[in-house]
Design an enzyme around this catalytic site. Structure first.
Site, PDB file in Angstrom:
ATOM      1  CB  CYS A   1      13.851  12.320  95.185  1.00 23.19           C
ATOM      2  SG  CYS A   1      14.343  10.605  95.004  1.00 23.19           S
TER       3      CYS A   1
ATOM      4  CB  CYS B   1      14.462   5.972 110.864  1.00 20.72           C
ATOM      5  SG  CYS B   1      12.909   5.455 111.590  1.00 20.72           S
TER       6      CYS B   1
END
Ligand code: SAH
Length: 448
Positions: free
Chosen positions: A81, A406
């Site tokens: 993250c 993506c």
């Protein structure tokens, strides 16, 4: 010029495409991880190059208004993250900017951008995880690779994954320790268990457990199965055989030890069969929004033929099949094509055709067959489309190209190439399928 160990106050003014902070000192870029736009930090240079420097935040003098406390304890050690310390609305702004910047910088394009579509969920939205299993100094670790390394750290309860995944990892930890199961070592290429690969179908709750092994069989697996059966939704246990000395996670061969070897999800009202080797969008609720946007761009009528290139299990084309005259899908992985055919059958579509092969080769064959789709859908992996494929698509001459991507860098590159072949970008919508990470999906509409 900056030197190693220099220290100064720095204001963070932007993000890199990987989601790290950037500030400027005397015109020179300084990259500082885990910072936020608006932070004023005391920056210590850990590496200095002629054109940029890498710094570490020794102290946050004045925190950015975007900051929040990361919910995850592993935030700093795990590389997953990049935005866990930033408010979601500001993460979305950063991603919108990333898409615009890539189009300008890489494609030399400035098309109209629609507002970014946020993910319905920002926690526990992932339906897939691949946990490396390693043993170092006798200690078993199952989790994630630490930032920029192949050292495995225990993932704990990753907040991007369903809770059941954490429970399943704990079942494996006990089973491996209690039964003296060997685990793989990248150094020696010895040891059995390499990865634990989990998938969940959110609409049905079904869970697939796949064990990637460097061997042919799993010893003592009944004991494992007894525990897995206690997990709600557990549907199938599959072995994936990977005996190669490689860091590619999956091998080519799968063997179902329990259940059918696949799970079923529902995506945009289509029942979707998911096998271990087939691609499936990791954020199902986000994918529904993405496919709705793609359908809006494709604007299908009952006379329209659709060509869905890089179709995976056929999901995008199938989500449009009830409105179209026909759907032809092309995909390179044989298992995904088997799933696509099964999906057409279980949903009772009679107007679909799926071809297994390389997109460029198949498109050339279809062109020679004389197909005339109104819309071509492109959804390639990160590296984007082969240049010859773009040329073939332009020769097939559809009215519209809907490009789902993506990786915005290759999307921008390919849109620039399609521009030279006669297709203009009419609109781009960024869709956040990967909250808290630096990744972002986009869908672009191009018209002849
Ligand atoms: N459209 C699908 C899958 C997109 S992912 C969905 O939304 O679910 C990209 C897909 O391209 C993967 O399934 C991958 O196996 C496939 N692929 C990769 N290289 C390819 C190639 N050269 N030709 C055809 N398909 C390819």
């Amino acid at each position: 010029m900056l030197k190693k160990n220099d220290e100064f106050n720095l204001k963070i003014t932007g993000y890199t495409s990987e989601g790290g902070g950037v500030g400027k000192l005397d015109g020179q870029a300084v990259f500082v991880e885990n910072t936020a736009i608006g932070d004023e930090i005391l920056c210590h240079v850990i590496k200095a190059k002629s054109t940029y420097a890498i710094g570490k935040a020794m102290k946050i003098i004045k925190p950015s208004k975007s900051r929040i406390e990361p919910e995850c304890e592993a935030f700093k050690s795990c590389g997953g993250c990049s935005f866990a310390h930033i408010k979601y609305e500001d993460e979305l702004k950063a991603k919108e900017q990333k898409v615009k910047d890539a189009f300008a910088r890489i494609g030399g394009l400035n098309p109209p951008f629609a507002q970014i579509v946020g993910s319905p969920e920002t926690r526990r939205y992932r339906n897939k995880a691949q946990y490396p299993v390693r043993r170092e100094n006798g200690i078993l670790s199952i989790g994630f690779y630490a930032k920029k390394s192949h050292r495995v750290i225990d993932g704990g309860d990753c907040l991007l994954q369903p809770v059941e995944f954490t429970e399943i990892v704990e079942i494996f930890r006990k089973w491996i320790n209690n039964n003296n199961i060997t685990v793989y070592s990248e150094g020696t290429s010895l040891g059995l268990v390499r990865h634990i690969y989990l998938r969940k179908a959110f609409a049905t709750g079904e869970i697939m457990v796949c064990v990637v092994i460097n061997g042919k069989a799993l010893p003592c697996y009944e004991a494992l199965l007894d525990e897995l059966k206690k997990i709600e939704g557990f549907k199938t246990l599959v072995l994936n055989i990977n005996r190669k000395n490689t860091n590619v996670v999956l091998g080519d061969e799968c063997v179902a030890l329990y259940g059918d070897g696949y799970i079923t999800d529902i995506l945009c009202d289509v029942r979707v069969k998911i096998s271990p080797l087939s691609f499936y969008q990791v954020n199902r609720d986000g994918a529904q929004l993405l496919y709705q946007k793609a359908a809006e761009y494709a604007d299908i009528n009952s006379d329209d033929d659709i060509l869905d290139l890089y179709c995976g299990t056929g999901t995008i084309g199938l989500s449009m099949a009830s409105k179209a005259k026909s759907v032809t899908g092309v995909e390179i992985i044989p298992e995904a094509i088997e799933d696509a055919n099964a999906n057409a059958e279980i949903n009772d579509f009679k107007n679909t055709r799926f071809i297994c092969g390389d997109a460029s080769t198949a498109a050339e064959l279809l062109k020679n067959e004389g197909i005339t789709p109104k819309t071509v859908i492109l959804d390639p992996p990160r590296k984007g489309c082969a240049e010859e494929l773009l040329k073939t698509v332009s020769e097939i001459n559809p009215e519209k190209i809907v490009y789902v991507s993506c990786d915005v860098a290759t999307l921008a590159r390919d849109c620039e190439r399609l521009g030279k072949l006669g297709y203009n970008v009419v609109e781009v919508t960024p869709v956040d399928m990967f909250p808290r990470t630096s990744h972002v999906e986009s869908v672009a509409l191009l018209i002849r």
